[in-house]
Scaffold this motif. Sequence first.
Motif, PDB file in Angstrom:
ATOM      1  N   SER A 127     -17.515  40.295 -33.689  1.00  9.14           N
ATOM      2  CA  SER A 127     -16.584  39.515 -34.277  1.00  9.14           C
ATOM      3  C   SER A 127     -15.502  39.394 -33.239  1.00  9.14           C
ATOM      4  O   SER A 127     -15.382  40.151 -32.216  1.00  9.14           O
ATOM      5  CB  SER A 127     -15.903  39.944 -35.577  1.00  9.14           C
ATOM      6  N   ALA A 128     -14.906  38.054 -32.957  1.00  5.40           N
ATOM      7  CA  ALA A 128     -14.070  37.944 -32.124  1.00  5.40           C
ATOM      8  C   ALA A 128     -12.537  38.778 -32.070  1.00  5.40           C
ATOM      9  O   ALA A 128     -12.118  38.790 -33.306  1.00  5.40           O
ATOM     10  CB  ALA A 128     -13.597  36.311 -31.822  1.00  5.40           C
ATOM     11  N   PRO A 129     -12.109  39.153 -30.989  1.00  7.24           N
ATOM     12  CA  PRO A 129     -10.798  39.922 -31.325  1.00  7.24           C
ATOM     13  C   PRO A 129      -9.802  38.718 -31.715  1.00  7.24           C
ATOM     14  O   PRO A 129      -9.666  37.660 -31.591  1.00  7.24           O
ATOM     15  CB  PRO A 129     -10.376  40.415 -29.758  1.00  7.24           C
ATOM     16  N   ALA A 130      -8.631  39.456 -32.675  1.00  8.80           N
ATOM     17  CA  ALA A 130      -7.714  38.543 -32.909  1.00  8.80           C
ATOM     18  C   ALA A 130      -6.977  37.884 -31.847  1.00  8.80           C
ATOM     19  O   ALA A 130      -6.599  38.688 -30.772  1.00  8.80           O
ATOM     20  CB  ALA A 130      -6.737  39.241 -34.058  1.00  8.80           C
ATOM     21  N   PRO A 131      -6.506  36.581 -32.009  1.00 10.31           N
ATOM     22  CA  PRO A 131      -5.761  35.981 -30.925  1.00 10.31           C
ATOM     23  C   PRO A 131      -4.245  36.682 -30.873  1.00 10.31           C
ATOM     24  O   PRO A 131      -3.788  37.253 -31.961  1.00 10.31           O
ATOM     25  CB  PRO A 131      -5.675  34.630 -31.210  1.00 10.31           C
ATOM     26  N   PRO A 132      -3.569  36.530 -29.756  1.00 13.98           N
ATOM     27  CA  PRO A 132      -2.160  37.079 -29.647  1.00 13.98           C
ATOM     28  C   PRO A 132      -1.154  36.354 -30.747  1.00 13.98           C
ATOM     29  O   PRO A 132      -1.809  35.347 -31.441  1.00 13.98           O
ATOM     30  CB  PRO A 132      -1.557  36.648 -28.659  1.00 13.98           C
ATOM     31  N   ASP A 133      -0.243  37.140 -31.397  1.00 12.37           N
ATOM     32  CA  ASP A 133       0.450  36.401 -32.265  1.00 12.37           C
ATOM     33  C   ASP A 133       1.097  35.014 -31.800  1.00 12.37           C
ATOM     34  O   ASP A 133       1.648  34.845 -30.614  1.00 12.37           O
ATOM     35  CB  ASP A 133       1.858  37.324 -32.493  1.00 12.37           C
ATOM     36  N   GLY A 134       1.120  34.178 -32.750  1.00 12.07           N
ATOM     37  CA  GLY A 134       1.583  32.780 -32.564  1.00 12.07           C
ATOM     38  C   GLY A 134       0.361  31.799 -31.983  1.00 12.07           C
ATOM     39  O   GLY A 134       0.508  30.888 -31.418  1.00 12.07           O
ATOM     40  N   TYR A 135      -0.732  32.394 -31.724  1.00 11.37           N
ATOM     41  CA  TYR A 135      -1.729  31.579 -31.039  1.00 11.37           C
ATOM     42  C   TYR A 135      -3.167  31.502 -32.020  1.00 11.37           C
ATOM     43  O   TYR A 135      -3.271  32.224 -32.904  1.00 11.37           O
ATOM     44  CB  TYR A 135      -2.105  32.192 -29.598  1.00 11.37           C
ATOM     45  N   VAL A 136      -3.787  30.469 -31.469  1.00  8.62           N
ATOM     46  CA  VAL A 136      -5.162  30.335 -32.551  1.00  8.62           C
ATOM     47  C   VAL A 136      -6.154  30.129 -31.334  1.00  8.62           C
ATOM     48  O   VAL A 136      -5.835  29.700 -30.351  1.00  8.62           O
ATOM     49  CB  VAL A 136      -4.909  29.038 -33.277  1.00  8.62           C
ATOM     50  N   TRP A 137      -7.467  30.307 -31.485  1.00 10.60           N
ATOM     51  CA  TRP A 137      -8.624  30.266 -30.846  1.00 10.60           C
ATOM     52  C   TRP A 137      -8.836  28.773 -30.866  1.00 10.60           C
ATOM     53  O   TRP A 137      -8.476  27.836 -31.706  1.00 10.60           O
ATOM     54  CB  TRP A 137      -9.772  30.964 -31.287  1.00 10.60           C
ATOM     55  N   THR A 138      -9.844  28.206 -29.925  1.00 11.23           N
ATOM     56  CA  THR A 138     -10.276  27.005 -29.881  1.00 11.23           C
ATOM     57  C   THR A 138     -10.829  26.261 -31.133  1.00 11.23           C
ATOM     58  O   THR A 138     -10.514  25.292 -31.332  1.00 11.23           O
ATOM     59  CB  THR A 138     -11.035  26.691 -28.600  1.00 11.23           C
ATOM     60  N   LYS A 139     -11.750  27.080 -31.820  1.00 13.22           N
ATOM     61  CA  LYS A 139     -12.217  26.588 -32.727  1.00 13.22           C
ATOM     62  C   LYS A 139     -11.205  26.174 -34.045  1.00 13.22           C
ATOM     63  O   LYS A 139     -11.098  25.328 -34.608  1.00 13.22           O
ATOM     64  CB  LYS A 139     -13.469  27.454 -33.689  1.00 13.22           C
ATOM     65  N   GLU A 140     -10.179  27.099 -34.140  1.00 13.07           N
ATOM     66  CA  GLU A 140      -9.218  26.953 -35.217  1.00 13.07           C
ATOM     67  C   GLU A 140      -8.191  25.714 -34.878  1.00 13.07           C
ATOM     68  O   GLU A 140      -7.640  25.056 -35.676  1.00 13.07           O
ATOM     69  CB  GLU A 140      -8.365  28.433 -35.524  1.00 13.07           C
ATOM     70  N   ALA A 141      -8.010  25.789 -33.464  1.00 14.01           N
ATOM     71  CA  ALA A 141      -7.218  24.684 -33.028  1.00 14.01           C
ATOM     72  C   ALA A 141      -7.793  23.260 -33.305  1.00 14.01           C
ATOM     73  O   ALA A 141      -6.995  22.225 -33.659  1.00 14.01           O
ATOM     74  CB  ALA A 141      -6.835  24.679 -31.460  1.00 14.01           C
ATOM     75  N   ALA A 142      -8.914  23.217 -33.006  1.00 17.15           N
ATOM     76  CA  ALA A 142      -9.734  22.017 -33.388  1.00 17.15           C
ATOM     77  C   ALA A 142      -9.580  21.439 -34.699  1.00 17.15           C
ATOM     78  O   ALA A 142      -9.498  20.274 -34.964  1.00 17.15           O
ATOM     79  CB  ALA A 142     -11.303  22.136 -32.642  1.00 17.15           C
ATOM     80  N   ARG A 143      -9.976  22.626 -35.375  1.00 16.53           N
ATOM     81  CA  ARG A 143      -9.698  22.301 -37.093  1.00 16.53           C
ATOM     82  C   ARG A 143      -8.473  21.907 -37.523  1.00 16.53           C
ATOM     83  O   ARG A 143      -8.296  20.886 -38.297  1.00 16.53           O
ATOM     84  CB  ARG A 143     -10.076  23.682 -37.775  1.00 16.53           C
ATOM     85  N   ARG A 149      -5.275  31.597 -21.262  1.00 13.88           N
ATOM     86  CA  ARG A 149      -6.314  32.549 -21.206  1.00 13.88           C
ATOM     87  C   ARG A 149      -5.943  33.678 -21.814  1.00 13.88           C
ATOM     88  O   ARG A 149      -4.941  34.268 -21.456  1.00 13.88           O
ATOM     89  CB  ARG A 149      -7.093  32.551 -19.700  1.00 13.88           C
ATOM     90  N   TYR A 150      -6.860  34.252 -22.485  1.00 16.10           N
ATOM     91  CA  TYR A 150      -6.644  35.539 -23.273  1.00 16.10           C
ATOM     92  C   TYR A 150      -7.853  36.433 -23.578  1.00 16.10           C
ATOM     93  O   TYR A 150      -8.734  35.761 -24.293  1.00 16.10           O
ATOM     94  CB  TYR A 150      -5.935  35.598 -24.568  1.00 16.10           C
ATOM     95  N   ARG A 151      -8.040  37.469 -22.806  1.00 18.51           N
ATOM     96  CA  ARG A 151      -9.478  38.040 -22.892  1.00 18.51           C
ATOM     97  C   ARG A 151     -10.842  37.345 -22.681  1.00 18.51           C
ATOM     98  O   ARG A 151     -11.678  37.277 -23.442  1.00 18.51           O
ATOM     99  CB  ARG A 151      -9.505  38.630 -24.112  1.00 18.51           C
ATOM    100  N   GLY A 152     -10.547  36.426 -21.653  1.00 21.56           N
ATOM    101  CA  GLY A 152     -11.518  35.571 -21.234  1.00 21.56           C
ATOM    102  C   GLY A 152     -11.855  34.247 -22.026  1.00 21.56           C
ATOM    103  O   GLY A 152     -12.903  33.579 -21.963  1.00 21.56           O
ATOM    104  N   ARG A 153     -10.972  33.902 -23.200  1.00 17.12           N
ATOM    105  CA  ARG A 153     -11.306  32.815 -23.999  1.00 17.12           C
ATOM    106  C   ARG A 153     -10.003  32.156 -23.928  1.00 17.12           C
ATOM    107  O   ARG A 153      -8.899  32.295 -23.699  1.00 17.12           O
ATOM    108  CB  ARG A 153     -11.232  33.420 -25.506  1.00 17.12           C
ATOM    109  N   LEU A 154     -10.212  30.959 -24.532  1.00 13.79           N
ATOM    110  CA  LEU A 154      -8.895  29.917 -24.573  1.00 13.79           C
ATOM    111  C   LEU A 154      -8.112  30.082 -25.789  1.00 13.79           C
ATOM    112  O   LEU A 154      -8.765  30.092 -26.878  1.00 13.79           O
ATOM    113  CB  LEU A 154      -9.536  28.550 -24.412  1.00 13.79           C
ATOM    114  N   ALA A 155      -6.890  30.462 -25.736  1.00 17.50           N
ATOM    115  CA  ALA A 155      -6.033  30.297 -26.825  1.00 17.50           C
ATOM    116  C   ALA A 155      -5.126  29.371 -26.979  1.00 17.50           C
ATOM    117  O   ALA A 155      -4.522  29.044 -25.749  1.00 17.50           O
ATOM    118  CB  ALA A 155      -5.350  31.785 -27.289  1.00 17.50           C
ATOM    119  N   TYR A 156      -4.616  28.624 -27.920  1.00 14.81           N
ATOM    120  CA  TYR A 156      -3.671  27.472 -28.205  1.00 14.81           C
ATOM    121  C   TYR A 156      -2.337  28.106 -28.954  1.00 14.81           C
ATOM    122  O   TYR A 156      -2.629  28.678 -29.994  1.00 14.81           O
ATOM    123  CB  TYR A 156      -4.333  26.412 -28.717  1.00 14.81           C
ATOM    124  N   LYS A 157      -1.367  27.585 -28.387  1.00 12.58           N
ATOM    125  CA  LYS A 157      -0.113  28.143 -29.063  1.00 12.58           C
ATOM    126  C   LYS A 157      -0.100  27.189 -30.443  1.00 12.58           C
ATOM    127  O   LYS A 157      -0.067  25.982 -30.282  1.00 12.58           O
ATOM    128  CB  LYS A 157       1.152  27.684 -28.201  1.00 12.58           C
TER     129      LYS A 157
END
Length: 91
Positions: A7-23, A46-54
């Motif tokens: 499972s993917a690690p949780a994004p930082p507080d106040g951020y979402v991963w790409t899939k959730e941002a697109a949704r 970039r967070y742990r090699g992944r894109l996170a969106y505020k």
Amino acid sequence: MPRTTNSAPAPPDGYVWTKEAARLMSISVATLWNYHHLGKGPKPTRYRGRLAYKLTEVRAHVQAELEGSAQEPAESRPPEPRRPRRTKSAA
């Protein structure tokens, strides 16, 4: 030995991963990826090699899109002039 889940690690507080941002933006992940490369839409981090969106930027972008679409008419090209049909010539 128990099997671990990938499972993917949780994004930082106040951020979402790409899939959730697109949704949240009601677009596909591929469209969000294109927005990123065109410099359009919210800027990812970039967070742990992944894109996170505020999350605040995603919501602001959605709000701006809604306000912009309500105020401005869509840009479209005028229709192309019709060409008359070619008639078959008698040989």
